[in-house]
Design a protein around this motif. Structure first.
Motif, PDB file in Angstrom:
ATOM      1  N   GLU A  12      97.371  56.694 102.230  1.00  0.00           N
ATOM      2  CA  GLU A  12      98.218  57.370 103.220  1.00  0.00           C
ATOM      3  C   GLU A  12      97.905  56.880 104.630  1.00  0.00           C
ATOM      4  N   ARG A  13      96.613  56.763 104.953  1.00  0.00           N
ATOM      5  CA  ARG A  13      96.224  56.315 106.296  1.00  0.00           C
ATOM      6  C   ARG A  13      96.647  54.864 106.537  1.00  0.00           C
ATOM      7  N   CYS A  14      96.412  54.002 105.557  1.00  0.00           N
ATOM      8  CA  CYS A  14      96.800  52.593 105.706  1.00  0.00           C
ATOM      9  C   CYS A  14      98.310  52.450 105.849  1.00  0.00           C
ATOM     10  N   HIS A  16     100.446  54.534 107.009  1.00  0.00           N
ATOM     11  CA  HIS A  16     100.852  55.010 108.336  1.00  0.00           C
ATOM     12  C   HIS A  16     100.474  54.002 109.429  1.00  0.00           C
ATOM     13  N   LEU A  45      91.923  52.587 111.526  1.00  0.00           N
ATOM     14  CA  LEU A  45      91.625  53.108 110.194  1.00  0.00           C
ATOM     15  C   LEU A  45      90.258  53.792 110.203  1.00  0.00           C
ATOM     16  N   THR A  48      90.573  57.181 111.878  1.00  0.00           N
ATOM     17  CA  THR A  48      91.278  58.186 111.066  1.00  0.00           C
ATOM     18  C   THR A  48      90.444  58.638 109.875  1.00  0.00           C
ATOM     19  N   LEU A  49      89.626  57.729 109.333  1.00  0.00           N
ATOM     20  CA  LEU A  49      88.749  58.130 108.231  1.00  0.00           C
ATOM     21  C   LEU A  49      87.620  59.021 108.743  1.00  0.00           C
ATOM     22  N   GLU A  52      88.862  62.434 108.857  1.00  0.00           N
ATOM     23  CA  GLU A  52      88.910  63.027 107.517  1.00  0.00           C
ATOM     24  C   GLU A  52      87.517  63.393 107.000  1.00  0.00           C
TER      25      GLU A  52
END
Length: 83
Positions: A12-14, A16, A45, A48-49, A52
């Protein structure tokens, strides 16, 4: 957190960040060659990780080449957060 759940987050992150079809994001996909990620994309990336899973070392993803490498590194760096 299972490997499938981790892959879902990374996919999902990739998708986006890189603006690619999520189905292209497989464990064997090369980040730079197949998904056309550049260094700024990889930095995004990483951020964003961290959002999370919590703080990750700056060099955590410096040498990753594939989506599978990202999964392995995430599992290695944050086992207590990933379950």
């Amino acid at each position: 957190m299972s490997d499938e759940e981790i892959l879902a987050v990374v996919r999902e992150r990739c998708a986006h960040i890189l603006k690619v079809d999520p189905m292209r994001i497989t464990e064997d996909a090369l980040l730079r060659e197949d998904l056309e990620a550049d260094s700024l994309d990889l930095a995004e990336l990483h951020v964003t990780l961290e959002d999370e899973w919590g703080p990750l070392p700056c060099e955590a993803f410096a040498d990753v080449r594939t989506v599978g490498d990202v999964l392995a590194r995430a599992r290695e760096l944050a086992p207590e957060r990933l379950g």
